[in-house]
Scaffold this motif. Structure first.
Motif, PDB file in Angstrom:
ATOM      1  N   VAL A  40      43.974 -11.128-108.506  1.00  0.00           N
ATOM      2  CA  VAL A  40      43.755 -12.341-107.705  1.00  0.00           C
ATOM      3  C   VAL A  40      43.644 -11.975-106.233  1.00  0.00           C
ATOM      4  CG1 VAL A  40      44.791 -14.515-106.958  1.00  0.00           C
ATOM      5  CG2 VAL A  40      44.911 -13.860-109.360  1.00  0.00           C
ATOM      6  N   ILE A  41      44.548 -11.107-105.769  1.00  0.00           N
ATOM      7  CA  ILE A  41      44.516 -10.684-104.364  1.00  0.00           C
ATOM      8  C   ILE A  41      43.241  -9.892-104.087  1.00  0.00           C
ATOM      9  CG2 ILE A  41      45.703  -9.358-102.581  1.00  0.00           C
ATOM     10  CD1 ILE A  41      48.330  -9.981-104.107  1.00  0.00           C
ATOM     11  N   ARG A  42      42.829  -9.052-105.020  1.00  0.00           N
ATOM     12  CA  ARG A  42      41.584  -8.289-104.857  1.00  0.00           C
ATOM     13  C   ARG A  42      40.392  -9.246-104.752  1.00  0.00           C
ATOM     14  NH1 ARG A  42      42.518  -4.584-108.252  1.00  0.00           N
ATOM     15  NH2 ARG A  42      43.027  -2.985-106.761  1.00  0.00           N
ATOM     16  N   ASP A  43      40.394 -10.318-105.551  1.00  0.00           N
ATOM     17  CA  ASP A  43      39.327 -11.319-105.459  1.00  0.00           C
ATOM     18  C   ASP A  43      39.332 -11.989-104.089  1.00  0.00           C
ATOM     19  OD1 ASP A  43      38.326 -10.836-107.974  1.00  0.00           O
ATOM     20  OD2 ASP A  43      39.381 -12.516-108.922  1.00  0.00           O
ATOM     21  N   LEU A  44      40.534 -12.278-103.565  1.00  0.00           N
ATOM     22  CA  LEU A  44      40.621 -12.835-102.209  1.00  0.00           C
ATOM     23  C   LEU A  44      39.989 -11.886-101.207  1.00  0.00           C
ATOM     24  CD1 LEU A  44      44.256 -14.254-102.041  1.00  0.00           C
ATOM     25  CD2 LEU A  44      42.146 -15.552-101.789  1.00  0.00           C
ATOM     26  N   TYR A  45      40.316 -10.618-101.335  1.00  0.00           N
ATOM     27  CA  TYR A  45      39.752  -9.605-100.437  1.00  0.00           C
ATOM     28  C   TYR A  45      38.235  -9.595-100.532  1.00  0.00           C
ATOM     29  CZ  TYR A  45      38.538  -5.065 -98.505  1.00  0.00           C
ATOM     30  OH  TYR A  45      37.969  -4.065 -97.770  1.00  0.00           O
ATOM     31  N   ASN A  46      37.724  -9.537-101.754  1.00  0.00           N
ATOM     32  CA  ASN A  46      36.270  -9.448-101.954  1.00  0.00           C
ATOM     33  C   ASN A  46      35.553 -10.687-101.460  1.00  0.00           C
ATOM     34  OD1 ASN A  46      36.377  -6.892-103.077  1.00  0.00           O
ATOM     35  ND2 ASN A  46      36.666  -7.676-105.135  1.00  0.00           N
ATOM     36  N   ASN A  47      36.151 -11.856-101.635  1.00  0.00           N
ATOM     37  CA  ASN A  47      35.479 -13.101-101.264  1.00  0.00           C
ATOM     38  C   ASN A  47      35.609 -13.457 -99.790  1.00  0.00           C
ATOM     39  OD1 ASN A  47      34.472 -13.698-103.828  1.00  0.00           O
ATOM     40  ND2 ASN A  47      36.418 -14.571-104.451  1.00  0.00           N
ATOM     41  N   TYR A  48      36.715 -13.091 -99.167  1.00  0.00           N
ATOM     42  CA  TYR A  48      36.940 -13.553 -97.803  1.00  0.00           C
ATOM     43  C   TYR A  48      36.929 -12.451 -96.759  1.00  0.00           C
ATOM     44  CZ  TYR A  48      38.087 -17.794-100.228  1.00  0.00           C
ATOM     45  OH  TYR A  48      38.014 -18.888-101.032  1.00  0.00           O
ATOM     46  N   VAL A  49      37.545 -11.339 -97.035  1.00  0.00           N
ATOM     47  CA  VAL A  49      37.633 -10.281 -96.025  1.00  0.00           C
ATOM     48  C   VAL A  49      36.338  -9.490 -95.950  1.00  0.00           C
ATOM     49  CG1 VAL A  49      38.866  -8.194 -95.327  1.00  0.00           C
ATOM     50  CG2 VAL A  49      40.128 -10.127 -96.263  1.00  0.00           C
ATOM     51  N   GLU A  50      35.811  -9.059 -97.096  1.00  0.00           N
ATOM     52  CA  GLU A  50      34.599  -8.242 -97.101  1.00  0.00           C
ATOM     53  C   GLU A  50      33.383  -8.989 -96.575  1.00  0.00           C
ATOM     54  OE1 GLU A  50      33.508  -6.441-100.764  1.00  0.00           O
ATOM     55  OE2 GLU A  50      34.630  -4.641-100.332  1.00  0.00           O
ATOM     56  N   SER A  51      33.389 -10.303 -96.685  1.00  0.00           N
ATOM     57  CA  SER A  51      32.214 -11.064 -96.266  1.00  0.00           C
ATOM     58  C   SER A  51      32.200 -11.352 -94.763  1.00  0.00           C
ATOM     59  CB  SER A  51      32.147 -12.387 -97.037  1.00  0.00           C
ATOM     60  OG  SER A  51      33.270 -13.192 -96.727  1.00  0.00           O
ATOM     61  N   LYS A  52      33.262 -10.982 -94.062  1.00  0.00           N
ATOM     62  CA  LYS A  52      33.328 -11.206 -92.611  1.00  0.00           C
ATOM     63  C   LYS A  52      32.380 -10.267 -91.883  1.00  0.00           C
ATOM     64  CE  LYS A  52      36.755 -14.146 -92.659  1.00  0.00           C
ATOM     65  NZ  LYS A  52      36.533 -15.512 -92.581  1.00  0.00           N
ATOM     66  N   GLU A  53      31.974 -10.681 -90.709  1.00  0.00           N
ATOM     67  CA  GLU A  53      31.080  -9.867 -89.872  1.00  0.00           C
ATOM     68  C   GLU A  53      31.838  -8.634 -89.380  1.00  0.00           C
ATOM     69  OE1 GLU A  53      27.560  -8.909 -87.960  1.00  0.00           O
ATOM     70  OE2 GLU A  53      27.933 -10.551 -89.339  1.00  0.00           O
ATOM     71  N   MET A  54      31.177  -7.492 -89.495  1.00  0.00           N
ATOM     72  CA  MET A  54      31.782  -6.235 -89.058  1.00  0.00           C
ATOM     73  C   MET A  54      31.716  -6.132 -87.533  1.00  0.00           C
ATOM     74  SD  MET A  54      32.610  -4.561 -91.825  1.00  0.00           S
ATOM     75  CE  MET A  54      32.539  -2.810 -91.581  1.00  0.00           C
ATOM     76  N   PRO A  55      32.709  -5.458 -86.927  1.00  0.00           N
ATOM     77  CA  PRO A  55      32.657  -5.251 -85.474  1.00  0.00           C
ATOM     78  C   PRO A  55      31.467  -4.376 -85.085  1.00  0.00           C
ATOM     79  CG  PRO A  55      34.811  -4.629 -86.361  1.00  0.00           C
ATOM     80  CD  PRO A  55      33.924  -4.931 -87.519  1.00  0.00           C
ATOM     81  N   ARG A  56      31.019  -4.541 -83.880  1.00  0.00           N
ATOM     82  CA  ARG A  56      29.878  -3.775 -83.374  1.00  0.00           C
ATOM     83  C   ARG A  56      30.101  -2.270 -83.519  1.00  0.00           C
ATOM     84  NH1 ARG A  56      25.919  -2.293 -80.221  1.00  0.00           N
ATOM     85  NH2 ARG A  56      25.912  -1.772 -78.053  1.00  0.00           N
ATOM     86  N   LYS A  57      31.328  -1.821 -83.310  1.00  0.00           N
ATOM     87  CA  LYS A  57      31.640  -0.392 -83.405  1.00  0.00           C
ATOM     88  C   LYS A  57      31.307   0.147 -84.802  1.00  0.00           C
ATOM     89  CE  LYS A  57      35.258   2.937 -82.481  1.00  0.00           C
ATOM     90  NZ  LYS A  57      36.603   3.155 -81.971  1.00  0.00           N
ATOM     91  N   CYS A  58      31.523  -0.654 -85.835  1.00  0.00           N
ATOM     92  CA  CYS A  58      31.199  -0.217 -87.204  1.00  0.00           C
ATOM     93  C   CYS A  58      29.702   0.021 -87.355  1.00  0.00           C
ATOM     94  CB  CYS A  58      31.671  -1.242 -88.223  1.00  0.00           C
ATOM     95  SG  CYS A  58      33.457  -1.265 -88.427  1.00  0.00           S
ATOM     96  N   TYR A  59      28.899  -0.867 -86.804  1.00  0.00           N
ATOM     97  CA  TYR A  59      27.450  -0.698 -86.879  1.00  0.00           C
ATOM     98  C   TYR A  59      27.006   0.566 -86.143  1.00  0.00           C
ATOM     99  CZ  TYR A  59      27.116  -5.378 -88.832  1.00  0.00           C
ATOM    100  OH  TYR A  59      27.245  -6.477 -89.645  1.00  0.00           O
ATOM    101  N   LEU A  60      27.616   0.799 -84.984  1.00  0.00           N
ATOM    102  CA  LEU A  60      27.273   2.001 -84.209  1.00  0.00           C
ATOM    103  C   LEU A  60      27.655   3.269 -84.973  1.00  0.00           C
ATOM    104  CD1 LEU A  60      28.372   0.843 -80.639  1.00  0.00           C
ATOM    105  CD2 LEU A  60      26.038   1.036 -81.530  1.00  0.00           C
TER     106      LEU A  60
END
Length: 87
Positions: free
Chosen positions: A6-26
């Motif tokens: 259940v917690i993994r599903d929360l992670y996959n649905n809410y945390v992973e879908s957030k916009e990554m910081p600019r530093k990650c793209y760089l």
């Protein structure tokens, strides 16, 4: 469903879908550029090994992120539970 799932599903649905910081793209751009430069200097067999290494590293990173989220979420839940029991 187990609590970790259940917690993994929360992670996959809410945390992973957030916009990554600019530093990650760089950093991703720099990694892609470095990989391209390295692959130009390698033979086919070595390129395949490098690709496998990179895929394994990405998989490991995802597993570690999920596990860290699960542990943090579980800890927060335990702390909240103890705080409510104190009242």
């Amino acid at each position: 469903m187990q609590s970790n799932e259940v917690i993994r599903d929360l992670y996959n649905n809410y945390v992973e879908s957030k916009e990554m910081p600019r530093k990650c793209y760089l950093l991703n751009d720099r990694i892609d550029k470095t990989l391209t430069e390295l692959k130009r200097k390698m033979n086919k067999k070595t390129k395949k090994k490098l690709d496998l290494l990179c895929e394994d590293q990405l998989d490991l990173s995802l597993i570690e992120s999920e596990e860290a989220f699960i542990q943090g979420f579980s800890l927060a839940t335990q702390l909240l539970s103890e705080a409510f029991n104190q009242k």
